[in-house]
Design a protein around this motif. Structure first.
Motif, PDB file in Angstrom:
ATOM      1  N   SER A  71       7.501   2.974  -6.667  1.00  0.00           N
ATOM      2  CA  SER A  71       7.106   2.014  -7.701  1.00  0.00           C
ATOM      3  C   SER A  71       6.356   0.825  -7.120  1.00  0.00           C
ATOM      4  CB  SER A  71       8.350   1.533  -8.449  1.00  0.00           C
ATOM      5  OG  SER A  71       8.018   0.548  -9.401  1.00  0.00           O
ATOM      6  N   PHE A  72       6.823   0.326  -5.960  1.00  0.00           N
ATOM      7  CA  PHE A  72       6.196  -0.841  -5.340  1.00  0.00           C
ATOM      8  C   PHE A  72       5.019  -0.463  -4.445  1.00  0.00           C
ATOM      9  CE2 PHE A  72      10.763  -2.724  -5.301  1.00  0.00           C
ATOM     10  CZ  PHE A  72      10.685  -2.961  -6.664  1.00  0.00           C
ATOM     11  N   ALA A  73       4.845   0.846  -4.200  1.00  0.00           N
ATOM     12  CA  ALA A  73       3.761   1.344  -3.331  1.00  0.00           C
ATOM     13  C   ALA A  73       3.821   0.693  -1.955  1.00  0.00           C
ATOM     14  CB  ALA A  73       2.402   1.098  -3.978  1.00  0.00           C
ATOM     15  N   VAL A  74       4.986   0.827  -1.297  1.00  0.00           N
ATOM     16  CA  VAL A  74       5.176   0.233   0.025  1.00  0.00           C
ATOM     17  C   VAL A  74       5.656   1.287   1.018  1.00  0.00           C
ATOM     18  CG1 VAL A  74       5.656  -2.070  -0.892  1.00  0.00           C
ATOM     19  CG2 VAL A  74       7.549  -0.458  -0.525  1.00  0.00           C
ATOM     20  N   ASP A  75       5.560   0.931   2.288  1.00  0.00           N
ATOM     21  CA  ASP A  75       6.027   1.779   3.382  1.00  0.00           C
ATOM     22  C   ASP A  75       7.024   0.946   4.186  1.00  0.00           C
ATOM     23  OD1 ASP A  75       6.484   3.334   5.590  1.00  0.00           O
ATOM     24  OD2 ASP A  75       4.395   3.437   6.242  1.00  0.00           O
ATOM     25  N   LEU A  76       8.297   1.339   4.191  1.00  0.00           N
ATOM     26  CA  LEU A  76       9.329   0.538   4.846  1.00  0.00           C
ATOM     27  C   LEU A  76       9.216   0.515   6.366  1.00  0.00           C
ATOM     28  CD1 LEU A  76      12.525   1.272   2.709  1.00  0.00           C
ATOM     29  CD2 LEU A  76      11.104  -0.792   2.747  1.00  0.00           C
ATOM     30  N   SER A  77       8.338   1.327   6.921  1.00  0.00           N
ATOM     31  CA  SER A  77       8.108   1.260   8.367  1.00  0.00           C
ATOM     32  C   SER A  77       7.096   0.176   8.724  1.00  0.00           C
ATOM     33  CB  SER A  77       7.615   2.620   8.889  1.00  0.00           C
ATOM     34  OG  SER A  77       6.337   2.936   8.345  1.00  0.00           O
ATOM     35  N   ASN A  78       6.454  -0.389   7.699  1.00  0.00           N
ATOM     36  CA  ASN A  78       5.461  -1.447   7.905  1.00  0.00           C
ATOM     37  C   ASN A  78       6.115  -2.808   7.655  1.00  0.00           C
ATOM     38  OD1 ASN A  78       3.373  -3.441   6.898  1.00  0.00           O
ATOM     39  ND2 ASN A  78       2.022  -1.787   7.566  1.00  0.00           N
ATOM     40  N   PRO A  79       6.101  -3.711   8.657  1.00  0.00           N
ATOM     41  CA  PRO A  79       6.759  -5.019   8.502  1.00  0.00           C
ATOM     42  C   PRO A  79       6.271  -5.807   7.288  1.00  0.00           C
ATOM     43  CG  PRO A  79       6.194  -4.642  10.800  1.00  0.00           C
ATOM     44  CD  PRO A  79       5.556  -3.538  10.011  1.00  0.00           C
ATOM     45  N   ARG A  80       4.982  -5.772   7.010  1.00  0.00           N
ATOM     46  CA  ARG A  80       4.457  -6.509   5.863  1.00  0.00           C
ATOM     47  C   ARG A  80       4.953  -5.901   4.557  1.00  0.00           C
ATOM     48  NH1 ARG A  80      -1.837  -7.859   5.836  1.00  0.00           N
ATOM     49  NH2 ARG A  80      -1.060  -9.002   7.657  1.00  0.00           N
ATOM     50  N   ASP A  81       4.972  -4.574   4.491  1.00  0.00           N
ATOM     51  CA  ASP A  81       5.468  -3.907   3.286  1.00  0.00           C
ATOM     52  C   ASP A  81       6.966  -4.156   3.102  1.00  0.00           C
ATOM     53  OD1 ASP A  81       2.955  -2.989   2.815  1.00  0.00           O
ATOM     54  OD2 ASP A  81       3.420  -0.862   3.015  1.00  0.00           O
ATOM     55  N   ARG A  82       7.691  -4.277   4.206  1.00  0.00           N
ATOM     56  CA  ARG A  82       9.120  -4.581   4.110  1.00  0.00           C
ATOM     57  C   ARG A  82       9.350  -5.912   3.401  1.00  0.00           C
ATOM     58  NH1 ARG A  82      12.070  -3.098   9.889  1.00  0.00           N
ATOM     59  NH2 ARG A  82      11.744  -0.829   9.795  1.00  0.00           N
ATOM     60  N   LYS A  83       8.544  -6.898   3.750  1.00  0.00           N
ATOM     61  CA  LYS A  83       8.683  -8.213   3.129  1.00  0.00           C
ATOM     62  C   LYS A  83       8.340  -8.138   1.643  1.00  0.00           C
ATOM     63  CE  LYS A  83       7.749 -10.787   7.374  1.00  0.00           C
ATOM     64  NZ  LYS A  83       6.857 -11.744   8.068  1.00  0.00           N
ATOM     65  N   SER A  84       7.331  -7.340   1.316  1.00  0.00           N
ATOM     66  CA  SER A  84       6.967  -7.163  -0.080  1.00  0.00           C
ATOM     67  C   SER A  84       8.110  -6.481  -0.841  1.00  0.00           C
ATOM     68  CB  SER A  84       5.685  -6.332  -0.187  1.00  0.00           C
ATOM     69  OG  SER A  84       5.351  -6.068  -1.523  1.00  0.00           O
ATOM     70  N   PHE A  85       8.714  -5.480  -0.216  1.00  0.00           N
ATOM     71  CA  PHE A  85       9.843  -4.786  -0.822  1.00  0.00           C
ATOM     72  C   PHE A  85      11.009  -5.747  -1.033  1.00  0.00           C
ATOM     73  CE2 PHE A  85      13.822  -2.512  -0.737  1.00  0.00           C
ATOM     74  CZ  PHE A  85      13.598  -1.391  -1.502  1.00  0.00           C
ATOM     75  N   ALA A  86      11.300  -6.559  -0.016  1.00  0.00           N
ATOM     76  CA  ALA A  86      12.411  -7.499  -0.093  1.00  0.00           C
ATOM     77  C   ALA A  86      12.235  -8.464  -1.255  1.00  0.00           C
ATOM     78  CB  ALA A  86      12.546  -8.267   1.218  1.00  0.00           C
ATOM     79  N   SER A  87      11.001  -8.925  -1.451  1.00  0.00           N
ATOM     80  CA  SER A  87      10.718  -9.863  -2.532  1.00  0.00           C
ATOM     81  C   SER A  87      10.855  -9.182  -3.895  1.00  0.00           C
ATOM     82  CB  SER A  87       9.310 -10.442  -2.365  1.00  0.00           C
ATOM     83  OG  SER A  87       8.982 -11.287  -3.439  1.00  0.00           O
ATOM     84  N   SER A  88      10.309  -7.980  -4.015  1.00  0.00           N
ATOM     85  CA  SER A  88      10.332  -7.278  -5.297  1.00  0.00           C
ATOM     86  C   SER A  88      11.734  -6.786  -5.661  1.00  0.00           C
ATOM     87  CB  SER A  88       9.360  -6.095  -5.272  1.00  0.00           C
ATOM     88  OG  SER A  88       8.031  -6.524  -5.048  1.00  0.00           O
ATOM     89  N   ALA A  89      12.470  -6.309  -4.661  1.00  0.00           N
ATOM     90  CA  ALA A  89      13.801  -5.743  -4.905  1.00  0.00           C
ATOM     91  C   ALA A  89      14.901  -6.800  -4.813  1.00  0.00           C
ATOM     92  CB  ALA A  89      14.085  -4.630  -3.914  1.00  0.00           C
ATOM     93  N   ARG A  90      14.517  -7.996  -4.389  1.00  0.00           N
ATOM     94  CA  ARG A  90      15.486  -9.071  -4.174  1.00  0.00           C
ATOM     95  C   ARG A  90      16.626  -8.602  -3.272  1.00  0.00           C
ATOM     96  NH1 ARG A  90      17.051 -11.669  -9.821  1.00  0.00           N
ATOM     97  NH2 ARG A  90      17.399  -9.472 -10.319  1.00  0.00           N
ATOM     98  N   CYS A  91      16.206  -8.042  -2.133  1.00  0.00           N
ATOM     99  CA  CYS A  91      17.146  -7.478  -1.163  1.00  0.00           C
ATOM    100  C   CYS A  91      16.633  -7.824   0.229  1.00  0.00           C
ATOM    101  CB  CYS A  91      17.235  -5.970  -1.361  1.00  0.00           C
ATOM    102  SG  CYS A  91      18.442  -5.165  -0.317  1.00  0.00           S
ATOM    103  N   GLY A  92      17.311  -8.746   0.899  1.00  0.00           N
ATOM    104  CA  GLY A  92      16.752  -9.306   2.119  1.00  0.00           C
ATOM    105  C   GLY A  92      17.089  -8.627   3.427  1.00  0.00           C
ATOM    106  N   TYR A  93      17.869  -7.534   3.397  1.00  0.00           N
ATOM    107  CA  TYR A  93      18.288  -6.895   4.649  1.00  0.00           C
ATOM    108  C   TYR A  93      18.026  -5.400   4.617  1.00  0.00           C
ATOM    109  CZ  TYR A  93      20.526 -11.239   6.050  1.00  0.00           C
ATOM    110  OH  TYR A  93      20.758 -12.542   6.406  1.00  0.00           O
ATOM    111  N   LEU A  94      17.710  -4.870   5.796  1.00  0.00           N
ATOM    112  CA  LEU A  94      17.429  -3.446   5.963  1.00  0.00           C
ATOM    113  C   LEU A  94      18.431  -2.870   6.958  1.00  0.00           C
ATOM    114  CD1 LEU A  94      15.136  -1.304   5.198  1.00  0.00           C
ATOM    115  CD2 LEU A  94      14.205  -1.799   7.452  1.00  0.00           C
ATOM    116  N   VAL A  95      19.039  -1.744   6.613  1.00  0.00           N
ATOM    117  CA  VAL A  95      19.982  -1.074   7.509  1.00  0.00           C
ATOM    118  C   VAL A  95      19.304   0.172   8.075  1.00  0.00           C
ATOM    119  CG1 VAL A  95      22.229   0.021   7.735  1.00  0.00           C
ATOM    120  CG2 VAL A  95      21.955  -1.959   6.229  1.00  0.00           C
ATOM    121  N   GLU A  96      19.068   0.144   9.363  1.00  0.00           N
ATOM    122  CA  GLU A  96      18.373   1.241  10.037  1.00  0.00           C
ATOM    123  C   GLU A  96      19.379   2.148  10.741  1.00  0.00           C
ATOM    124  OE1 GLU A  96      14.223  -1.030  11.212  1.00  0.00           O
ATOM    125  OE2 GLU A  96      15.929  -1.201  12.574  1.00  0.00           O
TER     126      GLU A  96
END
Length: 203
Positions: free
Chosen positions: A73-98
């Motif tokens: 939906s957000f058209a992002v790639d979680l392996s990309n640092p910039r896309d991660r920030k975009s995802f965090a803002s859109s999903a209102r979720c500030g942490y990633l568990v790898e």
């Protein structure tokens, strides 16, 4: 020894950064398993198990299913640092568990076998890439033994074959590993309470 009977086999190496307590996570998304192409469907099992365990420690956990839908939906790639920030803002979720594989492979011999699942898990604050928690563990189960007599040789051969055919063993081991690893994560819901007794507003 079987992991269920050996205390030392249950040891988990972990580290919690001070950042975790300063900015306790209120939401976390489970990232795609690193090296999924090598283990096929087991990667999804690991992601789902990890999401279940994390839900007892973090208020909001985005598991693999919702994550994939949000990524599309957000058209992002979680392996990309910039896309991660975009995802965090859109999903209102500030942490990633790898999560990634760790430790040696399973061992198989004619009369003895050992299944093992080794995982290295880390929680990353998306805004700056800070690792606030990391842990690793290998869960093991074994079957069979030395063939001390013709009878024991036949018995061990049969039990090893049955053990290798049992698909539930791998799933159970994944749950063992994720449960023991996530047990080292402080309960973010407790640390997320502000001094005035109201919930922390941070993501």
């Amino acid at each position: 020894k079987d992991d269920e009977s050996g205390f030392l086999d249950r040891k988990v190496g972990f580290e919690v950064a001070r950042t975790f307590y300063e900015d306790p996570p209120q939401g976390a998304v489970v990232a795609p398993f690193e090296g999924a192409e090598k283990i096929g469907g087991r990667a999804r099992v690991i992601e789902e198990s990890l999401a279940r365990q994390l839900s007892a420690r973090v208020d909001r956990v985005i598991g693999p299913g919702p994550r994939d839908r949000m990524v599309r939906s957000f058209a992002v790639d979680l392996s990309n640092p910039r896309d991660r920030k975009s995802f965090a803002s859109s999903a209102r979720c500030g942490y990633l568990v790898e999560s990634r594989p760790w430790g040696g492979d399973s061992v198989f011999a004619l009369f003895w076998t050992q299944e093992r699942i080794g995982l290295d898990i880390s929680m990353v604050r998306i805004i700056d890439g800070a690792v606030v928690w990391k842990a690793r563990h290998i869960a093991t189960r074994s079957e069979g033994g030395l063939p001390l007599s013709p009878f024991s040789a036949v018995y061990n051969l049969a039990t090893v074959g049955q053990f290798k055919m049992d698909g539930d063993v791998a799933i159970s081991l994944v749950d063992d590993a994720t449960r023991r690893i996530v047990a080292t994560l402080p309960d973010a819901r407790t640390y997320g309470i502000a001094e005035n007794g109201r919930p922390n507003k941070r993501q």
